[in-house]
Design an enzyme around this catalytic site. Structure first.
Site, PDB file in Angstrom:
ATOM      1  CG  HIS A   1       2.279  28.604  14.587  1.00 57.75           C
ATOM      2  ND1 HIS A   1       2.327  27.848  13.658  1.00 57.75           N
ATOM      3  CD2 HIS A   1       2.599  27.649  15.840  1.00 57.75           C
ATOM      4  CE1 HIS A   1       2.449  26.584  13.875  1.00 57.75           C
ATOM      5  NE2 HIS A   1       2.427  26.684  15.583  1.00 57.75           N
TER       6      HIS A   1
ATOM      7  CD  GLU B   1       2.074  18.399  16.105  1.00 59.64           C
ATOM      8  OE1 GLU B   1       1.238  19.508  16.595  1.00 59.64           O
ATOM      9  OE2 GLU B   1       3.388  18.420  15.836  1.00 59.64           O
TER      10      GLU B   1
ATOM     11  CB  CYS C   1       0.309  21.277  23.995  1.00 64.42           C
ATOM     12  SG  CYS C   1       1.109  20.505  22.602  1.00 64.42           S
TER      13      CYS C   1
ATOM     14  CG  ASP D   1      -0.278  21.272  13.324  1.00 59.91           C
ATOM     15  OD1 ASP D   1      -0.553  21.739  12.254  1.00 59.91           O
ATOM     16  OD2 ASP D   1       0.839  21.239  13.881  1.00 59.91           O
TER      17      ASP D   1
END
Ligand code: PEP
Ligand code: MG
Length: 594
Positions: free
Chosen positions: A199, A441, A512, A465
């Site tokens: 992240h 995910e 995404c 993920d």
């Protein structure tokens, strides 16, 4: 200016955010973090005392281990320093002082302890005695270790101390650290640890700050004030560049600026392939400061609003009203385009101060995302109420992260149903038909996509993920980076399965994850029939160009062939070579996204 007489050193890490930064290094001490003041209730006193005791015992274990290691390496004399540190941990006066204050001042263990530490330091500073000075340094050292254990993953670096434009060099930068850089003059950052889709890397991209992560020992090789160059496209950091190298990079930087200027002039032409297949290109969104970029790159909506960043860098949880206002603001700013709000995705590598999560051995496989929300239902319901209320403004959808199968989806939808009922009873307006989607995910979700599709309105594939969980590769671990293969046949098959299941059930599907912003891989997704892409806003122009440069029928054929290959590397080589033939001028420049 490059420094004379220091040799130029080139380090190779993981390209996390594109661009070039040339400047002075600022070494961020791992220990320089903010200790927030946190008041506690009477019934929390025992908890704080226990946390303090636990932190002391962990620190003791840590110091004993270091001491044993140094002794084993023959450094018996050096190891003696740690005896002094162990003595600090047995200092009854210090420990009792802290415990007494936790009870009387009713403040968290870390706030009391850090204040006591400061007081000790002030007293010692006035005494001119070498023995005392050494003892003061011991207490400071041990104190930082205790604080680190008390604050765990919620630690936030203190970036306010920074003066001027610098390149941050740190062992690690947490996602919450990264967001606080938004309004600071930070030119770039480099870290020892971290992977391409950690992240922190994602936030660096959003900030438009060049970043190279996972350099392993950057903090040992780079000294404060060193001149460094960060090349975020190639994952290269150059320490003490000579004049020739600096010159070369200055020119390269100039070229990038010109190129970016030209792509920023986005054509009004639609996002469609040469044979007319229309694709929606949306933006991922983490914080308000990104709205100008979302507009500038003409995102056709927000495909992923990572709401957890709204909960970061504060001591309390955001109220329903605060969240409602924030969601409403972006819904109105994007209207009539869609805004897909993802419910809280905490855990893994994202932590906040207002929810103390127990330390887990493998947080990415632990109480994360929807699992945490199903445990902490009050927090979840507050967010659901805020999202529902915002749904009466603009075009709002909502999705759940890390769903592993229909059971969890039903549990989440059950709570949503109850929240809707309460709003109805109170005559609070919301969109009764707000679309509710599932993020795919976890491989289990992809394998049950046909079942999930019957109970939701859309899918959004979170490839960051999905890749980590399918290939058992920690997305933030630089040592595993070579195994993190987006083109791995297992990943592509799960994506194909998900898209087919969605279309069989007549629902739309988006990607995404970062895979959507890699032009080579995006063509495979396009060929597999994906309906929309969502990515960091600055990646939109490149993907727009990729989509507009190809025929859908060609993309379909390429995807078919890519899915017959055996390894991620074969897939990437095949795609690069085919695309270079099909659209040479574009893929010459963009073969791989940086
Ligand atoms: C993903 O996993 O691909 C995703 C988009 O969610 P996040 O990166 O926030 O985990
Ligand atoms: Mg995810």
């Amino acid at each position: 200016m490059p420094k004379k007489n220091k040799p130029e050193i080139v380090l190779k890490g993981i390209p996390a955010a594109s661009g070039i930064a040339i400047g002075t290094a600022f070494l961020m001490d791992q220990q320089d973090f903010i200790v927030p003041e946190r008041a506690i209730f009477d019934d929390e006193i025992l908890v704080e005392l226990a946390r303090f005791e636990e932190a002391i015992s962990r620190t003791k274990d840590e110091i004993i281990k270091i001491k044993e290691k140094i002794t084993a390496q023959g450094g018996v004399k050096d190891a003696q320093i740690f005896d002094a540190h162990l003595l600090v941990l047995e200092d009854v006066m210090l420990i009792e002082d802290v415990e007494k204050r936790i009870r009387s001042e009713k403040q968290s263990a870390e706030s009391v302890f850090s204040r006591v530490l400061k007081r000790y330091a002030q007293v010692f500073a006035k005494i001119q005695d070498d023995y005392i000075k050494e003892r003061s340094a011991d207490i400071e050292d041990v104190g930082r270790r205790i604080l680190k254990h008390l604050m765990g993953e919620t630690r936030t670096h203190d970036f306010d101390q920074l003066a001027g434009d610098v390149i941050i060099v740190a062992h690690d930068i947490s996602p919450s650290d990264a967001v606080t850089m938004f309004d600071k003059k930070i030119m770039g950052f480099v870290t020892d640890v971290g992977g391409r889709t950690a992240h922190t890397a994602i936030i660096a991209k959003s900030l438009g700050v060049p970043a190279v992560l996972g350099l392993k020992d950057a903090t040992l090789r780079i000294s404060n004030q060193d001149q460094i160059i960060v090349d975020g496209r190639k994952g290269v950091v150059i320490i003490n560049p000579d004049e020739e190298t600096t010159e070369l990079y200055l020119k390269e930087k100039e070229k990038i600026a010109q190129y970016e200027g030209s792509v920023a002039q986005m054509p009004d032409a639609p996002n469609e392939t040469q044979d007319g297949r229309r694709i929606l290109l949306m933006a991922n969104f983490e914080m308000d400061g990104e709205i100008p970029a979302v507009k500038k790159y003409r995102a056709e909506g927000i495909g992923l609003y990572r709401t957890e960043f709204f909960y970061m860098n504060r001591l309390d949880l955001p109220t329903e009203e605060e969240q409602y206002q924030a969601y409403k603001k972006i819904a109105e700013a994007m209207s009539p385009n869609p805004v897909v709000i993802r419910t809280l995705d905490l855990g893994g590598d994202k932590f906040i101060s207002s929810i103390q999560l127990p330390k887990e051995m493998t947080p990415f496989l632990g109480s994360r995302a929807i699992r945490l929300c199903l445990e902490e239902q009050d927090i979840f319901k507050t967010q659901l109420r805020a999202i529902l209320r915002a749904s009466s403004h603009g075009n709002v959808g909502m999705m759940y992260p890390m769903i592993a199968g229909p059971g969890e989806l039903r549990a989440a939808n059950g709570i949503l149903k109850g929240v809707k009922q309460r709003l109805r009873e109170k005559n609070i307006p919301f969109n009764e038909n707000m679309p509710v989607g599932v993020m795919i995910e976890v491989p289990a979700a992809a394998m049950t996509a046909d079942l999930l599709a019957k109970e939701c309105n859309f899918f959004s594939i979170g490839t960051n993920d999905l890749i980590q969980y399918t290939l058992a590769v920690d997305r933030g671990n630089e040592k595993m980076a070579q195994f993190y293969e987006p083109g791995h046949p297992a990943v592509l098959r799960l994506i194909r399965r998900t898209i087919s299941a969605a279309h069989d059930a007549n629902i739309k599907v988006s990607v995404c994850g970062e895979m959507a912003s890699d032009p080579t891989l995006a063509i495979i997704l396009l060929g597999l029939g994906l309906d929309s892409f969502s990515m960091s806003p600055s990646s939109i122009p490149v993907i727009k160009k990729a989509v507009r440069s190809i025929r859908f029928s060609d993309a379909q054929e390429l995807a078919r062939q890519a899915l017959r290959l055996s390894t991620g590397q074969e897939v990437e080589e095949f795609m690069t070579s085919e695309l270079t033939k099909l659209v040479p001028e574009f893929y010459h420049y963009h073969g791989r996204a940086a």
